[in-house]
Write a protein that holds these residues in place. Structure first.
Motif, short mmCIF file in Angstrom:
data_model
loop_
_atom_site.label_atom_id
_atom_site.label_comp_id
_atom_site.label_asym_id
_atom_site.label_seq_id
_atom_site.Cartn_x
_atom_site.Cartn_y
_atom_site.Cartn_z
N GLU A 117 17.97 40.27 -8.40
CA GLU A 117 18.97 40.14 -7.35
C GLU A 117 18.79 38.76 -6.73
OE1 GLU A 117 18.93 43.29 -4.50
OE2 GLU A 117 18.93 44.88 -6.01
N LYS A 167 16.03 36.65 -8.20
CA LYS A 167 14.63 37.02 -8.01
C LYS A 167 14.42 38.43 -8.55
CE LYS A 167 13.82 34.10 -3.97
NZ LYS A 167 13.38 34.04 -2.55
N THR A 200 13.42 42.06 -8.46
CA THR A 200 13.28 43.04 -7.38
C THR A 200 12.82 44.41 -7.88
OG1 THR A 200 15.63 43.64 -7.54
CG2 THR A 200 15.03 41.90 -5.96
N THR A 242 10.35 49.75 -7.90
CA THR A 242 10.86 48.76 -6.95
C THR A 242 9.72 47.93 -6.40
OG1 THR A 242 12.65 50.28 -6.34
CG2 THR A 242 12.23 48.42 -4.88
N GLU A 281 8.16 43.13 -2.51
CA GLU A 281 8.73 41.82 -2.21
C GLU A 281 9.28 41.22 -3.49
OE1 GLU A 281 5.82 39.36 -0.42
OE2 GLU A 281 5.55 40.62 1.37
N PRO A 282 10.44 40.56 -3.43
CA PRO A 282 11.00 39.93 -4.62
C PRO A 282 10.09 38.84 -5.16
CG PRO A 282 12.65 40.09 -2.86
CD PRO A 282 11.32 40.41 -2.25
N ASP A 321 9.94 35.26 -7.46
CA ASP A 321 10.73 34.13 -7.94
C ASP A 321 10.05 33.58 -9.20
OD1 ASP A 321 12.10 31.82 -8.46
OD2 ASP A 321 12.12 31.12 -6.38
#
Length: 209
Positions: free
Chosen positions: A20, A23, A25, A110, A113-114, A116
């Protein structure tokens, strides 16, 4: 080697990295169990003997054969710069039975934290540290990507010598991910072999359009 006789359950696994805003997720996992353990699950949970897990049967599989895997991070080990990432939880669980009577699990993990992947080194492994369960990536499309609209991503498979398991006898396989910024090309929707790139949003697991 002594480890070769240790596993009692075998799982073929593949993973879809969910993006998302470019990044990571979440991770969508697909497992397929070996014939013998599948038979055990079918005998225990397929109450109406229709070779499917529907409604209450699916709930029973979740509550009695899946939920406790949270204690071992669902056998899924995601690393950011070699540090383990914590998952917020597992959702969208679905158990099923394949045409050759092997039980499959599909579920989503899930991230809290996303991540990168353009800035950090991201690696994914699937294993049981006790080696009671032997988890192995599938040979075809072990890693897929979904939602990476502005990124080209690829992965490379290797043995993880830094995180050996079972008395240091076994090196689990890890997928090292790398992404770079680039405008997506909507013409591709398939998985990758090591060193290849994907540049489109993945619309389904193991499909091409």
């Amino acid at each position: 080697m002594p480890a070769s006789a240790h596993p009692h359950v075998w799982i073929d696994a593949d993973a879809q990295m969910i993006f998302e805003d470019d990044k990571i997720t979440a991770i969508r996992l697909h497992w397929v169990f070996d014939d013998l353990f599948s038979l055990t699950l079918i005998d225990q949970f397929d109450k109406n003997h229709d070779l499917r897990f529907f409604d209450e049967e699916n709930t029973d599989v979740h509550d009695n054969a899946f939920a406790l895997l949270s204690e071992v991070s669902w056998l899924t080990h995601l690393r950011r710069n070699e540090e383990l990432v914590t998952f917020a939880g597992a959702t969208d669980f679905k158990a099923d039975i394949t045409d050759d009577r092997r039980v499959s699990y599909d579920f989503t993990l899930t991230l809290k934290e996303p991540l990168d992947p353009t800035k950090d080194a991201v690696a994914l492994s699937v294993y049981d540290a006790e080696f009671y369960i032997d988890v192995a990536f599938t040979q075809v499309d072990p890693i897929l990507f979904k939602g990476n609209r502005h990124l080209k991503c690829h992965y490379e498979m290797s043995e993880d010598e830094k995180n050996r398991i079972y008395f240091d006898l076994v090196s689990p396989i890890r997928a090292d991910l790398a992404c770079q910024n680039e405008v997506a090309d909507a013409g591709s929707d398939h998985g990758l072999s090591a060193g290849d790139f994907v540049s489109a949003e993945q619309s389904g697991r193991g499909t091409s359009q």
